[in-house]
Design an enzyme around this catalytic site. Structure first.
Site: not given
Length: 646
Positions: A99, A178, A272
């Site tokens: 990420k 975050e 994916r």
């Protein structure tokens, strides 16, 4: 001929001893000795080579974003046949599967992101939040997903526990924090892209996944409800980043968008096929898994005819409803147990599709255990517009059944919640943000329950109140017969300790069924009885609670619900942590202290002390690493011993 090993669950060929139903239609099935093998690249590759597979499709989860698996397949063992990974190149997975690296890519391409940083401790999170970002902040595992490894800290007091739980749900032990963007207006929107590895990339429009609970998607739709002028920059950013990666295969770029202000930020890449790819297929008439397979054989987008002109604008609207084995009445806890094939009914008709591992034609029971995701089926509906698709979604849910969920012992589902979402006025009004379901859950459940009620006006049906004679039908094994059971039936009950041979240890009782009020045995039997237990008649209610595959009831103690000192397992799961006082069977705990942490589907649930007291003993068989069932005794915390020291 290509031979594909699907290294996942759902539509696949690998299974474990307690989890076989999904492999029913595979041409060849391979048993794994341990659940952990799903996460072992070396084990999966060895199986592929032993079965002479030419390709590995990693499915939705487990190793689907594994840089290690793709790298090993890209560097084959000399003298062994090559096996092709159906997915992006290893370098793409290295960036897209992390990420923070994905955020760095976005920044380099001029795509906005929320403020964030790597964190190695709870103190790092507090420093980040109190250094100008301010609460709430979101703590995430770099390798999390599906709601796992994500917690929100609304204040400094929340940080320690949130950090600990995220760390426990992260295989790599790497976290970042975050700024949390949530509340009215914030929607979760994702863009489906396809690339051929040459730098040629095309998007297949967007999906909206705002209806979530604890960051787990519940209902998805395509296209989104946000204005088209807000969609355009998301599409452009996704194609730009995918081209920079020279992306090969299918992938999803996810964003948070504020439909009120127009602000948007990039979240992450999912390199994916995703669970919700079905709605994209419905509005584009494209088979994404087929595209994956063809791209893995070096096909190009041009050769496949995948251009913006060919794909065209979105056609109609599609909705996906995730039917899960969770009990909304118990805070959405996993509802494990066996599902009889004869109890399964799926909806049908124009514009309805059901993707499921539950097979109504199987001769075996389908078992819901604690090791894997709770997803039972994806019910996908399509209509000319959102209104038509929504009407079809409500009907599809009315026609869906996996048994009478009002009976104890039957696997519970979130069907009423799904119905409540699509029957709610906010759904068609486009007012669902990422926190909407948690805010409106009570109202959603009420609306859904009402929407699912049978509508049989005019048939003259009425509920039978007084039952004079009932037929008991055993559902515990195929081919079981039926046994008449009626008031006046007499039973002899013999009780003795296991292994006892002494007559003095044996207690004999006589029971007579005076009346029967409810009979769906073995799930529920109630009424009144006369017995040698008591001179007066007794009202009884015998209900079967959920069972759990892999739990041996004889190896544990049952908690007494009437004893406040008994701390029970509130759900079935694996014990990953125990309080030191529980391990030592001695010591004090304060009210609210963590007695145990249970892992269910890789997500952690905390069991706290109901009061302050001294731990006087640990439940039989309770230890870190074992699987316990709902209602089993974890510890005895004696409040009186605590008070006696004051």
């Amino acid at each position: 001929m290509p031979k594909v090993l699907i290294a996942n669950r759902g539509e696949i060929a690998i299974y474990t001893a307690q989890d076989t139903s999904h492999a029913t239609f595979a041409d060849e099935a391979v048993k794994l000795d341990d659940v952990s093998w799903f996460m072992s690249p070396e084990r999966i590759i060895d199986i592929a080579k032993r079965t002479q597979s030419t390709h590995i499709h990693p499915g939705y989860g487990f190793l689907s974003e594994s840089f290690a698996l793709a790298s090993l397949l890209a560097s084959p063992t000399p003298g062994r046949p090559n096996v092709t990974f159906i997915g992006p190149a290893p370098e793409t997975l290295r960036i897209a599967g992390d990420k923070m690296l994905s955020r760095n890519l976005a920044v380099a391409q001029g795509v906005p992101v929320a403020r964030g940083t790597h964190v190695k401790s709870a103190a790092d999170v507090r420093t980040f939040a109190e250094g100008g970002v301010r609460y709430p902040v979101m703590i995430k595992a770099l390798d999390g997903g599906g709601g796992r490894g994500i917690r929100v800290a609304s204040s400094g007091a929340d940080v320690e526990e949130a950090f600990k739980r995220c760390m426990g749900e992260s295989p790599s032990g790497q976290l970042f924090a975050e700024k949390a963007l949530s509340g009215p207006g914030w929607k979760h929107v994702e863009v489906q892209i396809v690339g051929d590895g040459t730098g040629d990339v095309v998007h297949l429009w967007e999906r909206e996944c705002s209806v979530q609970r604890r960051f787990q998607k519940v209902v998805e739709m395509a296209p989104s409800t946000i204005p088209r002028n807000l969609v355009k920059p998301l599409l452009a950013a996704s194609v730009k980043m995918a081209r920079a990666l020279r992306y090969q295969g299918v992938g999803t770029f996810e964003y948070l968008v504020n439909s009120h202000t127009g602000q948007w930020v990039f979240l992450e890449i999912n390199p994916r096929i995703q669970v919700e790819h079905t709605v994209t297929e419905e509005i584009t008439n494209q088979d994404l898994v087929r595209i994956q397979l063809l791209l893995s054989s070096s096909a190009t987008l041009a050769a496949l005819g995948l251009t913006a002109d060919v794909i065209g604008p979105p056609q109609g609207c599609a909705i996906q409803l995730r039917l899960t084995a969770e009990d909304p009445a118990k805070d959405f806890r996993l509802s494990p147990g066996a599902i009889r094939p004869s109890a399964i009914a799926w909806p049908a008709g124009r514009g309805i599709r059901v993707d499921t591992w539950l097979c109504g034609q199987s001769v075996r029971e389908c078992n819901v255990g604690t090791d894997f995701d709770s997803l039972l089926a994806k019910i996908v509906v399509r209509g000319r517009d959102l209104g038509e698709a929504t009407q079809r979604a409500v009907r599809a849910l009315r026609e869906t059944s996996i048994g009478d969920e009002n009976d104890a012992g039957v696997v519970k589902t979130n069907k009423a919640v799904l119905a409540g979402v699509v029957a709610h006025a906010d759904w068609e009004g486009g007012k669902c943000d990422t926190m909407w379901l948690e805010r409106e859950l009570k109202d959603v459940t009420r609306i859904g329950t009402e929407a699912l009620k049978p509508r049989v006006a005019g048939l003259g049906l009425q509920e039978q109140q007084d039952v004079e004679e009932v037929t008991l039908t055993s559902t515990s094994a195929p081919g079981s017969g039926s046994l008449p059971m009626q008031p006046g039936a007499i039973f002899h009950l013999v009780l003795s300790p296991p292994g006892s041979k002494a007559a003095t240890d044996t207690k004999k009782h006589t029971l007579t069924l005076a009346s029967i009020a409810h009979n769906t045995f073995p799930t529920h039997l109630s009424g009144t009885l006369q017995s040698t237990f008591s001179p007066a008649p007794l009202v009884f209610s015998l209900k079967q609670v959920q069972s759990s595959a892999g739990v041996s009831a004889g190896g544990f103690d049952l908690a007494n619900p009437s004893d406040s000192a008994h701390v029970a397992a509130p759900l079935s799961g694996k014990i990953v942590e125990l309080h030191p006082a529980v391990l030592a069977e001695s010591g004090m705990v304060a009210k609210g202290d963590t007695i145990a942490v249970l892992s269910v589907m890789k997500m952690e649930s905390v069991v706290v002390a109901p009061h302050a007291g001294r731990v006087v003993r640990r439940g039989k068989g309770v230890d870190v690493g074992v699987v316990v069932g709902e209602g089993m005794l974890l510890a005895v915390v004696d409040e009186e011993l605590s008070k006696s020291r004051l």
